[in-house]
Write a protein that holds these residues in place. Structure first.
Motif, PDB file in Angstrom:
ATOM      1  N   VAL A  83       0.853  -1.183   0.000  1.00 22.91           N
ATOM      2  CA  VAL A  83       0.000   0.000   0.000  1.00 22.91           C
ATOM      3  C   VAL A  83       0.890   1.235   0.000  1.00 22.91           C
ATOM      4  N   TYR A  84       0.433   2.269  -0.680  1.00 27.03           N
ATOM      5  CA  TYR A  84       1.203   3.500  -0.799  1.00 27.03           C
ATOM      6  C   TYR A  84       0.422   4.686  -0.233  1.00 27.03           C
ATOM      7  N   LEU A  85       1.168   5.650   0.256  1.00 31.02           N
ATOM      8  CA  LEU A  85       0.574   6.907   0.684  1.00 31.02           C
ATOM      9  C   LEU A  85       1.318   8.028  -0.033  1.00 31.02           C
ATOM     10  N   GLN A  86       0.681   8.607  -1.036  1.00 30.93           N
ATOM     11  CA  GLN A  86       1.259   9.735  -1.758  1.00 30.93           C
ATOM     12  C   GLN A  86       0.855  11.013  -1.036  1.00 30.93           C
ATOM     13  N   MET A  87       1.854  11.764  -0.598  1.00 30.44           N
ATOM     14  CA  MET A  87       1.599  12.971   0.175  1.00 30.44           C
ATOM     15  C   MET A  87       2.086  14.180  -0.610  1.00 30.44           C
ATOM     16  N   ASN A  88       1.170  15.037  -0.974  1.00 31.55           N
ATOM     17  CA  ASN A  88       1.490  16.254  -1.715  1.00 31.55           C
ATOM     18  C   ASN A  88       1.167  17.483  -0.885  1.00 31.55           C
ATOM     19  N   SER A  89       1.713  18.616  -1.304  1.00 28.10           N
ATOM     20  CA  SER A  89       1.451  19.889  -0.615  1.00 28.10           C
ATOM     21  C   SER A  89       1.677  19.754   0.888  1.00 28.10           C
ATOM     22  N   LEU A  90       2.794  19.161   1.240  1.00 26.30           N
ATOM     23  CA  LEU A  90       3.068  18.891   2.653  1.00 26.30           C
ATOM     24  C   LEU A  90       3.221  20.171   3.451  1.00 26.30           C
ATOM     25  N   LYS A  91       2.779  20.095   4.701  1.00 27.91           N
ATOM     26  CA  LYS A  91       2.830  21.217   5.633  1.00 27.91           C
ATOM     27  C   LYS A  91       3.646  20.819   6.854  1.00 27.91           C
ATOM     28  N   PRO A  92       4.199  21.787   7.564  1.00 28.96           N
ATOM     29  CA  PRO A  92       4.942  21.439   8.790  1.00 28.96           C
ATOM     30  C   PRO A  92       4.100  20.633   9.771  1.00 28.96           C
ATOM     31  N   GLU A  93       2.818  20.872   9.798  1.00 25.78           N
ATOM     32  CA  GLU A  93       1.949  20.125  10.729  1.00 25.78           C
ATOM     33  C   GLU A  93       1.729  18.677  10.306  1.00 25.78           C
ATOM     34  N   ASP A  94       2.240  18.292   9.147  1.00 26.98           N
ATOM     35  CA  ASP A  94       2.207  16.885   8.739  1.00 26.98           C
ATOM     36  C   ASP A  94       3.369  16.102   9.341  1.00 26.98           C
ATOM     37  N   THR A  95       4.276  16.781  10.003  1.00 24.61           N
ATOM     38  CA  THR A  95       5.411  16.119  10.633  1.00 24.61           C
ATOM     39  C   THR A  95       4.929  15.138  11.697  1.00 24.61           C
ATOM     40  N   ALA A  96       5.368  13.891  11.563  1.00 27.42           N
ATOM     41  CA  ALA A  96       4.921  12.838  12.476  1.00 27.42           C
ATOM     42  C   ALA A  96       5.616  11.537  12.106  1.00 27.42           C
TER      43      ALA A  96
END
Length: 127
Positions: free
Chosen positions: A79-92
């Protein structure tokens, strides 16, 4: 023995993209689903999104809708998770999870349904 192994994490600037992978071994979850969760320091674990193995229907948390996309490759049991338009609050730390429980709709899975977990991969988004 079931193993879920995440990969693809790293450091990226805000606005950038990353793709995480979660490879499952030891069994298939053809009647169930897989999901992504994340946990930032000092915060509760947060649901990111999920996908049914059969049919590929997806469901996302409000904070990532429109930016993140989950997909799967049945042949690779991945399974894949494509993450675009990342924000600092996505840090985890991002974790994948799996269940062989069948539910008719992807949105019906609850946080208690996921009985297999990966070790997590760190995603850091700099501002």
């Amino acid at each position: 023995q079931v193993q879920l192994v995440e990969s693809g994490g790293g450091l990226v600037q805000a606005g950038g993209s990353l793709r995480l992978s979660c490879a499952a071994s030891g069994r298939t979850f053809s009647s169930g689903a897989m999901a992504w969760f994340r946990q930032a320091p000092g915060k509760d674990r947060e649901f990111v999104g999920s996908i049914k193995w059969s049919g590929g229907s997806t469901y996302y948390g409000d904070s990532v809708k429109g930016r993140f996309t989950i997909s799967r490759d049945n042949a690779k049991n991945t399974v894949y998770l494509q993450m675009n338009s990342l924000k600092p609050e996505d840090t985890a730390v991002y974790y994948c999870a799996a269940t062989d429980l069948f539910r008719s709709f992807i949105a019906y899975y609850t946080e208690y349904d996921w009985n297999y977990w990966g070790q997590g991969t760190q995603v850091t988004v700099s501002s």
